[in-house]
Design a protein around this motif. Structure first.
Motif, PDB file in Angstrom:
ATOM      1  N   LEU B 372       0.827  -1.212   0.000  1.00 11.71           N
ATOM      2  CA  LEU B 372       0.000   0.000   0.000  1.00 11.71           C
ATOM      3  C   LEU B 372       0.858   1.257   0.000  1.00 11.71           C
ATOM      4  N   VAL B 373       1.924   1.229   0.781  1.00 14.95           N
ATOM      5  CA  VAL B 373       2.797   2.394   0.872  1.00 14.95           C
ATOM      6  C   VAL B 373       3.530   2.603  -0.455  1.00 14.95           C
ATOM      7  N   VAL B 374       3.968   1.493  -1.031  1.00 19.78           N
ATOM      8  CA  VAL B 374       4.674   1.586  -2.313  1.00 19.78           C
ATOM      9  C   VAL B 374       3.749   2.200  -3.361  1.00 19.78           C
ATOM     10  N   LEU B 375       2.511   1.723  -3.372  1.00 17.35           N
ATOM     11  CA  LEU B 375       1.541   2.229  -4.339  1.00 17.35           C
ATOM     12  C   LEU B 375       1.307   3.722  -4.130  1.00 17.35           C
ATOM     13  N   GLY B 376       1.127   4.112  -2.871  1.00 23.43           N
ATOM     14  CA  GLY B 376       0.886   5.517  -2.554  1.00 23.43           C
ATOM     15  C   GLY B 376       2.053   6.391  -3.007  1.00 23.43           C
ATOM     16  N   LEU B 377       3.261   5.928  -2.741  1.00 27.43           N
ATOM     17  CA  LEU B 377       4.446   6.688  -3.152  1.00 27.43           C
ATOM     18  C   LEU B 377       4.541   6.767  -4.671  1.00 27.43           C
ATOM     19  N   MET B 378       4.161   5.676  -5.331  1.00 23.28           N
ATOM     20  CA  MET B 378       4.217   5.674  -6.788  1.00 23.28           C
ATOM     21  C   MET B 378       3.285   6.746  -7.344  1.00 23.28           C
ATOM     22  N   TYR B 379       2.067   6.823  -6.792  1.00 22.36           N
ATOM     23  CA  TYR B 379       1.113   7.845  -7.236  1.00 22.36           C
ATOM     24  C   TYR B 379       1.638   9.241  -6.959  1.00 22.36           C
ATOM     25  N   LEU B 380       2.299   9.388  -5.813  1.00 15.78           N
ATOM     26  CA  LEU B 380       2.846  10.693  -5.455  1.00 15.78           C
ATOM     27  C   LEU B 380       3.915  11.120  -6.461  1.00 15.78           C
ATOM     28  N   MET B 381       4.824  10.176  -6.800  1.00  9.65           N
ATOM     29  CA  MET B 381       5.881  10.475  -7.768  1.00  9.65           C
ATOM     30  C   MET B 381       5.276  10.839  -9.120  1.00  9.65           C
ATOM     31  N   LEU B 382       4.264  10.079  -9.509  1.00 13.92           N
ATOM     32  CA  LEU B 382       3.611  10.327 -10.792  1.00 13.92           C
ATOM     33  C   LEU B 382       3.002  11.724 -10.802  1.00 13.92           C
ATOM     34  N   ALA B 383       2.308  12.054  -9.709  1.00 10.03           N
ATOM     35  CA  ALA B 383       1.651  13.353  -9.635  1.00 10.03           C
ATOM     36  C   ALA B 383       2.677  14.484  -9.689  1.00 10.03           C
ATOM     37  N   LEU B 384       3.776  14.299  -8.967  1.00 12.85           N
ATOM     38  CA  LEU B 384       4.824  15.330  -8.984  1.00 12.85           C
ATOM     39  C   LEU B 384       5.409  15.474 -10.384  1.00 12.85           C
ATOM     40  N   GLY B 385       5.603  14.326 -11.045  1.00 12.84           N
ATOM     41  CA  GLY B 385       6.145  14.349 -12.401  1.00 12.84           C
ATOM     42  C   GLY B 385       5.216  15.097 -13.343  1.00 12.84           C
TER      43      GLY B 385
END
Lengths: 203, 683
Positions: B372-385
């Motif tokens: 869950l944390v990995v997924l959340g971080l992935m979305y965060l990175m995507l959003a920042l990108g």
């Protein structure tokens, strides 16, 4: 990045190793650390005053059962007289802190010497434990011999059998006596480090 | 201690000797001679124990008493032909006496001795032990006792006294174990560098480790020992004693290891014979104490974090943002950013310390074990990108880019960007900093917190310096089109980080969940683009956007969550579950359950010395006992509940269930082979 962190860790380890290496106490064959202390006559006694003479340091505590083993049997006094006969300086050191077992006033120490027929050159009162810590004295008795050149020639036990039973003295190897005879004769001490045994010094 | 009191003590002893009792009492200690069985069987071995029950503050000594003192001695008078073994010494404690250190026992200790009887015997026999011991507090008193035991032969069978039997069991549980670990030492400048291979030791559970030589000489008992982990075990720096080993003399003694379990510290002694050898420089194990150095290196580590691919973009943007208020507001922003970073690190440290205190086996990087944390971080990175690519601009406020210097809202944004920077940095730090931060977590809480804060301070320093001396910012070109281009370029490290996190996720979840996660990513991208498009338009459109985003991420999160739960009770063969135990019991089989974890050394030691042995395997087979393992390496609510049911909050836990029905017998946390065999026999 990983490598740089690893290097930091190595540096950290080295620093710690270096800092522990400096804790070493006295070593046989090295110059015995100089000290001065007040004896029971109120006189300042310094190790360097005895340069050229063989010096014995005996850590003691008259209430310790291991010390009593050697005084009640007359063994320690015999050592002291033999030493005196050979021109050896014998310094008994009392490092018990005030209020702890074995702590005595100068008068009490002299009375103990008289009562037990002891024959040290002097009894040094070291209630702050400075001399004891300097030499790493851990037990009573704990014996050190310093040769005529001021180098530490022996450190360890009075003899080989760890016990409080005076009957064991006759069977034991008298490490201190043997080493002292070797030092007086100018020979190399064969067994220069032995296990000191007894009560802990009451710092 | 006056001589008079010693005499009184001696008088007591003489009195007891006259009675020929199996127990003597002095003002400091009661000493008893006990036999495990109340009779002997001719030709069979028999265990005797000398038990010391000491008054508080008093102690007796181990075989090597340390800086002073003397070990107990037993002089046996045995029937003809009988033989007594040496004393089997339990693992001693370090007892400080001023700056000196003794090895010994406080409260109570039982010294066991094995007697070999002869087949020729029959009829009652008398055993006499003449024991000498030194009992010390500040002062020392030598004492002795003549202890006597009358033993009938097995013809006159008495039931064993359960209290004595459990006392003997407990005493065996305190014996050191032989691991067969490879141990090497090297003497360097008055220090013995000792390396011991214990595979499980790399986990973060060890609280303390120290070495005691069997005999006087090689090791200075009062010397401060340093210990550290290395890839395959432990490394110790031990100040050498007055007679260090020479040539190829082995170094023999005990390695005493304390490890944290949910129920406090478990201490175990490991017998070692270390051979001299060359040790490579210690490259992996962070050393023990040295707080100033640890803090300094944490600070440096924090500085380095700024260069991490996932952090650099965020920070660069922040720095560029500072250019806009280079006229005085910058310093305030720098400080607020630092506060944000430090708060985030403090929160992380507090969470880790709290979890560790609760007995969790976690280290830095634990967050990436959670899909869950990995997924959340992935979305965060995507959003920042996406934000950096200019797909949408909402998030720029979050980074403290927009707005006027000094406005309250803007400062809150700067604080948030400090927190965000730490969150964004966390996936990058885990692989690189895992070891160092794992070490920090094994230290006392204050030190752990200090290391984390130093790391945070290092992390925030470059930006803080720039904000305090904004003149340096003038070295940057004047704000202009280049800033937008830089943002666009910096988007790509963020996409790379997102791709990496997806890869991590793919190792943890099924393809279906991964598909949901990717669908979520597409929906999230769409929603962010749509929200920007509709920023100045109608509210309804924005609602559509957020609904899409929430729905997309929701699907993925839900999928991950359900898979995660479905994963938990992985039903491998012979793995524990309450139903499994009941089913086996119903089949009329007894069940032995071993609750263990890969990071628990005590568990591994028990398995090696007392469970995974030929005799125990044979005994289990002979009694048709099922052997189940409950693996708590990863948190498992069912196992946690089962531990709690038996009053434990951590492993190891050993349960022996009788056939059919009934409550299990709980075995001690320290197992010996004999103890396990006995429990199996009694089932």
């Amino acid at each position: 990045m990983g490598i740089r962190i690893r290097e930091q860790v190595v540096a950290m380890a080295l620093g710690i190793v270096l800092s522990t290496a400096t804790l070493a106490a006295v070593n046989v064959g090295q110059p015995a650390p100089g000290f001065s202390g007040i004896d029971t006559r109120g006189q300042r006694i310094a190790l360097e005053d005895y340069r050229g003479q063989v010096v014995v340091l005996e850590w003691t505590n008259h209430d310790c059962p291991y010390v009593r083993k050697h005084y009640d049997s007359g063994n320690m006094q015999a050592h002291q007289r033999e030493a005196a006969g050979n021109g050896v300086v014998w310094l008994s050191v009392i490092s018990s802190a005030p209020g702890k077992q074995g702590h005595v006033t100068a008068a009490e120490a002299d009375e103990l010497t008289a009562q037990r027929g002891a024959a040290p050159t002097a009894v040094i009162l070291d209630p702050a434990g400075h001399i004891g810590r300097l030499y790493g004295a851990r037990t009573t008795p704990h014996m050190y011999i310093i040769d005529r050149d001021g180098a530490l020639a022996y450190m360890g036990g009075i003899d080989s059998i760890v016990s409080t039973d005076p009957a064991d003295i006759a069977q034991a190897t008298a490490y201190t006596r043997i080493a002292l005879n070797e030092v007086v004769a100018g020979k190399t001490v064969q067994r220069a480090v032995t296990r000191p045994y007894g009560c802990s010094v009451k710092y | 201690m006056t001589f008079g009191r010693v005499l009184a003590a001696l008088a007591c002893l003489l009195l007891s000797v006259a009675h020929g009792s199996n127990s003597v009492q002095t003002p400091q200690v009661q000493v008893s001679l006990l036999a495990e069985q109340p009779h002997y069987t001719p030709g069979q071995p028999l265990w005797l124990g000398l038990r010391f029950d000491l008054l508080p503050g008093w102690h007796v000594y181990w075989r090597n008493p340390g800086d002073s003192g003397e070990a107990p001695r037993i002089d046996w008078r045995l029937p003809d032909g009988w033989q007594a073994s040496d004393i089997h010494w339990p693992v001693p404690h370090r007892i400080p006496v001023g700056h000196l250190v003794n090895y010994g026992y406080e409260d109570s200790v039982t010294l066991l001795v094995e007697l070999q009887t002869t087949t020729a015997d029959a009829g009652p026999r008398t055993i006499v032990a003449n024991a000498d011991w030194l009992v010390c507090r500040e002062t020392c008193i030598p004492q002795q006792g003549l202890l006597r035991l009358e033993l009938p032969d097995s013809a006159a069978v008495d039931a064993a006294n359960p209290r004595v039997v459990s006392d003997f069991s407990a005493a065996r549980g305190q014996w050191p174990v032989t691991l067969g670990s490879r141990a090497i030492y090297q003497q360097v400048d008055g220090t013995l560098q000792l390396r011991v291979d214990i595979p499980a030791a790399s986990a973060g559970q060890i609280e303390d480790a120290w070495f005691a030589a069997y005999d006087w000489g090689p090791v200075a008992p009062s010397g401060r020992q340093q210990w550290s982990r290395h890839a395959d075990g432990l490394r110790l720096a031990i100040p050498a004693g007055e007679m260090p080993p020479t040539g190829d003399m082995p170094l023999q003694g005990l390695l005493v290891v304390s490890e944290r379990s949910g129920d406090g510290l478990l201490t175990r002694g490991i017998r070692l014979t270390a051979t001299p050898g060359l040790l490579p420089p210690d490259t992996t194990g962070p050393p023990g104490p040295g707080i100033a150095l640890a803090l300094a290196f944490a600070f440096l580590g924090g500085l380095l974090l700024n260069l991490m691919p996932c952090v650099l973009p965020v920070l660069s943007i922040k720095i560029v943002g500072l250019v806009r208020h280079a006229d005085g507001g910058a310093a305030r922003h720098g400080l607020v950013f630092t506060a944000g970073v430090l708060s985030a690190f403090a929160a992380l440290a507090a969470a880790l310390i709290a979890l560790r205190a609760a007995g969790e086996a976690i280290g830095w990087g634990f967050q990436l074990q959670e899909p869950l944390v990995v997924l959340g971080l992935m979305y965060l990175m995507l959003a920042l990108g996406l934000n950096l690519s200019g797909v949408f601009s909402m998030g720029s406020r979050l980074m403290g880019l927009a707005g006027q210097a000094g406005s309250r809202h803007d400062l809150a944004g700067t604080f948030a960007s400090g927190v965000l920077a730490v969150v964004v940095a966390s996936p990058c730090t885990a692989p690189f900093m895992g070891g160092a931060l794992g070490f920090a977590l094994t230290q006392p809480a204050v030190m752990s917190l200090g290391v984390f804060l130093a790391l945070g301070l290092g992390f925030a320093t470059p930006l803080l310096l720039l904000s305090l001396w904004p003149a340096w910012l003038r070295l940057l070109p004047a704000p202009g089109a280049w800033m937008e281009r830089l943002r666009n370029v910096l988007a790509f490290p963020m996409y790379a980080a997102a791709a990496w996190l997806l890869w991590v996720l793919s190792q943890q979840v099924t393809p279906t969940v991964l598909a949901a996660a990717l669908a979520g990513a597409v929906l999230l991208s769409f929603a962010l683009w749509w929200s920007d498009l509709s920023l100045h338009n109608r509210r309804r459109q924005r609602t559509v956007a957020s609904t899409a985003a929430v729905a997309g991420m929701g699907i993925a999160l839900l999928a991950t969550l359900t898979q995660n739960q479905a994963d938990q009770p992985s039903i491998a063969q012979a793995s524990w579950s309450a139903d499994h135990v009941r089913a086996l019991q119903a089949d009329g089989r007894a069940v032995f359950v071993n609750f263990t974890a890969a990071w628990c050394i005590t568990c591994k030691v028990n398995e090696q010395v007392a469970l995974d042995t030929d005799r125990v395997r044979a005994a289990l087979e002979h009694h048709n006992i099922a052997y189940l393992k409950g693996d708590w390496t990863r948190r498992d609510p069912a196992i946690t509940a089962e531990l709690a049911r038996h009053g434990r909050s951590g492993v190891p836990l050993y349960l022996l269930f009788p056939p059919h029905t009934g409550q299990p017998q709980v075995l001690p946390q320290f197992l010996t082979e004999g103890l396990v065999l006995q429990a199996i026999e009694n089932i």
